[in-house]
Design a protein around this motif. Structure first.
Motif, short mmCIF file in Angstrom:
data_model
loop_
_atom_site.label_atom_id
_atom_site.label_comp_id
_atom_site.label_asym_id
_atom_site.label_seq_id
_atom_site.Cartn_x
_atom_site.Cartn_y
_atom_site.Cartn_z
N GLY A 1 0.86 -1.18 -0.15
CA GLY A 1 0.05 -0.22 0.04
C GLY A 1 0.77 1.35 -0.09
N ASP A 2 2.01 1.17 0.23
CA ASP A 2 3.02 2.24 0.30
C ASP A 2 3.66 2.53 -0.91
OD1 ASP A 2 2.82 2.63 3.20
OD2 ASP A 2 4.82 1.87 3.59
N PHE B 1 -1.46 -2.50 -2.58
CA PHE B 1 -2.18 -3.02 -1.58
C PHE B 1 -3.34 -3.76 -2.09
CE2 PHE B 1 -5.70 -3.09 1.43
CZ PHE B 1 -5.01 -3.71 2.76
#
Length: 158
Positions: A54-55, A128
């Motif tokens: 997700g980063d 993500f």
């Protein structure tokens, strides 16, 4: 009617003269003194230490490019082999479809057309929402330390 079978001869005049080629020298392209920010950032977080799915993290690298030539310009990009190795560090520990994507762009975009300072934004995006197993936890990001930035001449006459 006259036929020339293999019996005749052929004569002609020829001559040559040296020409003045003038002076021409090959230009240059060099990328030097590249340094990167000490930490990765994501939004307001300027010191990302642990990346998770997700980063999307970024890092700025700066250097100096020197180009000499009448029609020279260059793109700055990550070396494909170094990217493949860094992506592999993540992707071998994840399932298909959860691939990390590593890219770099010239800050502000475009192609360099003159010598001077250069700034590159490196991005690591870890999506993500796709299936990953717990083996992705604790994956070493040391391969990010081995990314290589190249300056590559653009074809002046495409």
């Amino acid at each position: 009617m006259l036929l020339l079978g293999g019996v005749g001869s052929l004569a002609y005049w020829s001559d040559n003269d040296a020409l003045d080629g003038g002076s021409v020298t090959a230009g240059t392209l060099a990328l030097n003194d590249v340094t990167c920010d000490p930490t990765w950032t994501e939004g307001a977080d300027t010191d990302v230490l642990l990346i998770v799915p997700g980063d999307t993290i970024t890092k700025e690298c700066t250097g100096t490019i020197t180009m000499t030539g009448d029609h020279i310009s260059a793109d700055v990009e990550l070396d494909a082999t170094s990217v493949a190795e860094a992506e592999s560090a993540f992707n071998l520990a994840t399932t298909a479809g959860d691939a990390v994507d590593i890219s770099a762009v010239l800050t502000g975009g475009g192609t360099l057309t003159q010598s001077g300072p250069v700034s590159v934004t490196i991005t690591v995006a870890w999506p993500f929402g796709t299936v990953a197993d717990n083996d992705a936890q604790g994956v070493s990001t040391d391969a990010l330390n081995d990314l290589v930035i190249n300056a590559v001449q653009v074809n002046p006459h495409p």
